[in-house]
Design a protein around this motif. Structure first.
Motif, PDB file in Angstrom:
ATOM      1  N   THR A 170     -17.750  17.704 107.230  1.00  0.00           N
ATOM      2  CA  THR A 170     -18.723  18.270 108.163  1.00  0.00           C
ATOM      3  C   THR A 170     -19.010  19.717 107.768  1.00  0.00           C
ATOM      4  O   THR A 170     -18.154  20.396 107.195  1.00  0.00           O
ATOM      5  CB  THR A 170     -18.205  18.244 109.616  1.00  0.00           C
ATOM      6  OG1 THR A 170     -16.937  18.900 109.653  1.00  0.00           O
ATOM      7  CG2 THR A 170     -18.057  16.838 110.140  1.00  0.00           C
ATOM      8  N   GLY A 171     -20.204  20.168 108.092  1.00  0.00           N
ATOM      9  CA  GLY A 171     -20.591  21.542 107.803  1.00  0.00           C
ATOM     10  C   GLY A 171     -21.782  21.925 108.674  1.00  0.00           C
ATOM     11  O   GLY A 171     -22.416  21.060 109.278  1.00  0.00           O
ATOM     12  N   LYS A 172     -22.082  23.227 108.734  1.00  0.00           N
ATOM     13  CA  LYS A 172     -23.184  23.676 109.594  1.00  0.00           C
ATOM     14  C   LYS A 172     -24.541  23.411 108.959  1.00  0.00           C
ATOM     15  O   LYS A 172     -25.524  23.169 109.652  1.00  0.00           O
ATOM     16  CB  LYS A 172     -23.032  25.163 109.894  1.00  0.00           C
ATOM     17  CG  LYS A 172     -21.922  25.442 110.886  1.00  0.00           C
ATOM     18  CD  LYS A 172     -21.987  26.872 111.385  1.00  0.00           C
ATOM     19  CE  LYS A 172     -21.010  27.084 112.508  1.00  0.00           C
ATOM     20  NZ  LYS A 172     -19.816  27.811 112.108  1.00  0.00           N
ATOM     21  N   LYS A 173     -24.593  23.479 107.615  1.00  0.00           N
ATOM     22  CA  LYS A 173     -25.887  23.323 106.940  1.00  0.00           C
ATOM     23  C   LYS A 173     -25.869  22.106 106.022  1.00  0.00           C
ATOM     24  O   LYS A 173     -24.864  21.802 105.389  1.00  0.00           O
ATOM     25  CB  LYS A 173     -26.183  24.569 106.092  1.00  0.00           C
ATOM     26  CG  LYS A 173     -26.440  25.810 106.882  1.00  0.00           C
ATOM     27  CD  LYS A 173     -26.959  26.912 105.953  1.00  0.00           C
ATOM     28  CE  LYS A 173     -26.809  28.262 106.599  1.00  0.00           C
ATOM     29  NZ  LYS A 173     -26.333  29.253 105.652  1.00  0.00           N
ATOM     30  N   ALA A 225      -7.155  11.516  98.511  1.00  0.00           N
ATOM     31  CA  ALA A 225      -7.802  12.165  99.654  1.00  0.00           C
ATOM     32  C   ALA A 225      -7.347  13.624  99.764  1.00  0.00           C
ATOM     33  O   ALA A 225      -8.165  14.528  99.948  1.00  0.00           O
ATOM     34  CB  ALA A 225      -7.490  11.411 100.940  1.00  0.00           C
ATOM     35  N   LYS A 226      -6.045  13.852  99.608  1.00  0.00           N
ATOM     36  CA  LYS A 226      -5.518  15.219  99.697  1.00  0.00           C
ATOM     37  C   LYS A 226      -6.058  16.094  98.566  1.00  0.00           C
ATOM     38  O   LYS A 226      -6.349  17.274  98.758  1.00  0.00           O
ATOM     39  CB  LYS A 226      -3.984  15.193  99.671  1.00  0.00           C
ATOM     40  CG  LYS A 226      -3.393  14.696 100.979  1.00  0.00           C
ATOM     41  CD  LYS A 226      -1.893  14.598 100.918  1.00  0.00           C
ATOM     42  CE  LYS A 226      -1.373  14.031 102.232  1.00  0.00           C
ATOM     43  NZ  LYS A 226       0.030  13.662 102.179  1.00  0.00           N
ATOM     44  N   LYS A 227      -6.204  15.487  97.371  1.00  0.00           N
ATOM     45  CA  LYS A 227      -6.739  16.223  96.216  1.00  0.00           C
ATOM     46  C   LYS A 227      -8.179  16.669  96.489  1.00  0.00           C
ATOM     47  O   LYS A 227      -8.559  17.810  96.193  1.00  0.00           O
ATOM     48  CB  LYS A 227      -6.669  15.300  94.992  1.00  0.00           C
ATOM     49  CG  LYS A 227      -7.106  15.917  93.694  1.00  0.00           C
ATOM     50  CD  LYS A 227      -6.913  14.918  92.569  1.00  0.00           C
ATOM     51  CE  LYS A 227      -7.434  15.430  91.255  1.00  0.00           C
ATOM     52  NZ  LYS A 227      -7.266  14.448  90.185  1.00  0.00           N
ATOM     53  N   ILE A 228      -8.988  15.776  97.080  1.00  0.00           N
ATOM     54  CA  ILE A 228     -10.388  16.100  97.387  1.00  0.00           C
ATOM     55  C   ILE A 228     -10.448  17.193  98.460  1.00  0.00           C
ATOM     56  O   ILE A 228     -11.208  18.157  98.331  1.00  0.00           O
ATOM     57  CB  ILE A 228     -11.164  14.833  97.839  1.00  0.00           C
ATOM     58  CG1 ILE A 228     -11.272  13.838  96.678  1.00  0.00           C
ATOM     59  CG2 ILE A 228     -12.553  15.200  98.358  1.00  0.00           C
ATOM     60  CD1 ILE A 228     -11.807  12.478  97.070  1.00  0.00           C
ATOM     61  N   VAL A 229      -9.640  17.046  99.524  1.00  0.00           N
ATOM     62  CA  VAL A 229      -9.625  18.041 100.610  1.00  0.00           C
ATOM     63  C   VAL A 229      -9.225  19.406 100.053  1.00  0.00           C
ATOM     64  O   VAL A 229      -9.853  20.429 100.370  1.00  0.00           O
ATOM     65  CB  VAL A 229      -8.669  17.601 101.743  1.00  0.00           C
ATOM     66  CG1 VAL A 229      -8.454  18.730 102.738  1.00  0.00           C
ATOM     67  CG2 VAL A 229      -9.218  16.371 102.458  1.00  0.00           C
ATOM     68  N   ALA A 257     -13.139  19.044 105.726  1.00  0.00           N
ATOM     69  CA  ALA A 257     -12.920  17.648 105.351  1.00  0.00           C
ATOM     70  C   ALA A 257     -11.721  17.139 106.128  1.00  0.00           C
ATOM     71  O   ALA A 257     -10.699  17.816 106.225  1.00  0.00           O
ATOM     72  CB  ALA A 257     -12.671  17.532 103.856  1.00  0.00           C
ATOM     73  N   SER A 258     -11.858  15.945 106.705  1.00  0.00           N
ATOM     74  CA  SER A 258     -10.730  15.357 107.418  1.00  0.00           C
ATOM     75  C   SER A 258     -10.506  13.942 106.915  1.00  0.00           C
ATOM     76  O   SER A 258     -11.459  13.196 106.660  1.00  0.00           O
ATOM     77  CB  SER A 258     -10.982  15.363 108.924  1.00  0.00           C
ATOM     78  OG  SER A 258     -12.150  14.633 109.216  1.00  0.00           O
ATOM     79  N   ILE A 259      -9.229  13.589 106.754  1.00  0.00           N
ATOM     80  CA  ILE A 259      -8.874  12.248 106.279  1.00  0.00           C
ATOM     81  C   ILE A 259      -8.857  11.313 107.480  1.00  0.00           C
ATOM     82  O   ILE A 259      -8.204  11.592 108.482  1.00  0.00           O
ATOM     83  CB  ILE A 259      -7.489  12.279 105.593  1.00  0.00           C
ATOM     84  CG1 ILE A 259      -7.507  13.253 104.408  1.00  0.00           C
ATOM     85  CG2 ILE A 259      -7.080  10.884 105.153  1.00  0.00           C
ATOM     86  CD1 ILE A 259      -6.142  13.510 103.796  1.00  0.00           C
ATOM     87  N   GLN A 260      -9.606  10.217 107.373  1.00  0.00           N
ATOM     88  CA  GLN A 260      -9.656   9.238 108.457  1.00  0.00           C
ATOM     89  C   GLN A 260      -9.328   7.864 107.867  1.00  0.00           C
ATOM     90  O   GLN A 260     -10.210   7.145 107.421  1.00  0.00           O
ATOM     91  CB  GLN A 260     -11.028   9.226 109.110  1.00  0.00           C
ATOM     92  CG  GLN A 260     -11.367  10.564 109.726  1.00  0.00           C
ATOM     93  CD  GLN A 260     -12.709  10.562 110.423  1.00  0.00           C
ATOM     94  OE1 GLN A 260     -13.586   9.795 110.085  1.00  0.00           O
ATOM     95  NE2 GLN A 260     -12.840  11.438 111.396  1.00  0.00           N
ATOM     96  N   SER A 301     -22.853  15.793 108.959  1.00  0.00           N
ATOM     97  CA  SER A 301     -21.640  15.275 108.312  1.00  0.00           C
ATOM     98  C   SER A 301     -21.984  14.093 107.411  1.00  0.00           C
ATOM     99  O   SER A 301     -23.073  13.535 107.485  1.00  0.00           O
ATOM    100  CB  SER A 301     -20.622  14.828 109.364  1.00  0.00           C
ATOM    101  OG  SER A 301     -21.078  13.657 110.008  1.00  0.00           O
ATOM    102  N   PHE A 302     -21.029  13.733 106.556  1.00  0.00           N
ATOM    103  CA  PHE A 302     -21.136  12.506 105.761  1.00  0.00           C
ATOM    104  C   PHE A 302     -19.721  12.014 105.475  1.00  0.00           C
ATOM    105  O   PHE A 302     -18.749  12.741 105.666  1.00  0.00           O
ATOM    106  CB  PHE A 302     -21.924  12.726 104.456  1.00  0.00           C
ATOM    107  CG  PHE A 302     -21.228  13.583 103.441  1.00  0.00           C
ATOM    108  CD1 PHE A 302     -20.414  13.002 102.465  1.00  0.00           C
ATOM    109  CD2 PHE A 302     -21.375  14.957 103.438  1.00  0.00           C
ATOM    110  CE1 PHE A 302     -19.768  13.787 101.528  1.00  0.00           C
ATOM    111  CE2 PHE A 302     -20.733  15.749 102.504  1.00  0.00           C
ATOM    112  CZ  PHE A 302     -19.926  15.155 101.547  1.00  0.00           C
ATOM    113  N   ASP A 303     -19.626  10.748 105.064  1.00  0.00           N
ATOM    114  CA  ASP A 303     -18.324  10.151 104.756  1.00  0.00           C
ATOM    115  C   ASP A 303     -18.223   9.900 103.261  1.00  0.00           C
ATOM    116  O   ASP A 303     -19.208   9.519 102.621  1.00  0.00           O
ATOM    117  CB  ASP A 303     -18.145   8.814 105.490  1.00  0.00           C
ATOM    118  CG  ASP A 303     -18.106   8.991 107.007  1.00  0.00           C
ATOM    119  OD1 ASP A 303     -17.726  10.094 107.455  1.00  0.00           O
ATOM    120  OD2 ASP A 303     -18.444   8.040 107.726  1.00  0.00           O
ATOM    121  N   ILE A 304     -17.025  10.100 102.727  1.00  0.00           N
ATOM    122  CA  ILE A 304     -16.739   9.725 101.339  1.00  0.00           C
ATOM    123  C   ILE A 304     -15.877   8.476 101.412  1.00  0.00           C
ATOM    124  O   ILE A 304     -14.802   8.496 102.026  1.00  0.00           O
ATOM    125  CB  ILE A 304     -15.976  10.843 100.595  1.00  0.00           C
ATOM    126  CG1 ILE A 304     -16.769  12.150 100.597  1.00  0.00           C
ATOM    127  CG2 ILE A 304     -15.681  10.408  99.154  1.00  0.00           C
ATOM    128  CD1 ILE A 304     -16.031  13.326  99.982  1.00  0.00           C
TER     129      ILE A 304
END
Length: 161
Positions: free
Chosen positions: A131-134, A105-109, A121-124, A3-6
């Motif tokens: 998050t993703g598998k690869k 955030a909604k636009k990116i998701v 993608a989840s808004i926090q 995973s990573f954060d934006i």
């Protein structure tokens, strides 16, 4: 799961350094001699005071220039409409963007979902977690978000395997 954060963070210390440089330039420039033009910051709001409309425009350019010199993105500045102060003087508020607001955030998701990539993608709060598998999927997601041409500088942090 990788995973990573934006996030969208602007270093306030660098903004202060840019404002200090701008103030120094205003005091030494010939066209600002005898002028009451000032710039100050309270929390995430910069206030520009200028003698007239022309000086206000010059100060906006100075601000963008000094922000860019400090290796910040000038898109982190949100200029509000200028308003009249006493006499001919002008005042303008400039927001320093911090965090990702809900609409962005909604636009990116939505863009990530529409792309059919294998990421979630989840808004926090004021940031997004992707998050993703690869790992390749995550890098593809970063490229997609960069290609959206958003009006706010974003950073990609906390890349975890």
């Amino acid at each position: 799961m990788p995973s990573f954060d934006i996030v969208s963070k602007t270093e306030i210390a660098e903004v202060d350094n840019a404002l200090n440089g701008m103030t120094r330039e205003i005091t030494t420039r010939f066209d600002f001699k005898g002028s009451k033009s000032t710039v100050e910051r309270k929390e995430n709001v910069i206030t520009i005071f200028a003698d007239d409309d022309l000086k206000l425009k010059q100060m906006q350019e100075l601000l963008k220039g000094h922000i860019t010199r400090r290796k910040l993105d000038a898109a982190c500045l949100e200029f509000k409409d200028p308003e009249k102060a006493t006499g001919n003087a002008m005042r303008q508020l400039v927001n320093v963007k911090q965090g990702i607001d809900q609409t962005l955030a909604k636009k990116i998701v939505k863009a990530l979902k529409d792309s059919k990539m294998k990421v979630q993608a989840s808004i926090q709060g004021d940031e997004l977690r992707v998050t993703g598998k690869k790992r390749d999927d995550l890098q593809e997601a970063i490229q997609l978000v960069k290609s959206l041409k958003l009006e706010q500088p974003l950073q990609y942090v906390n890349f975890r395997e």
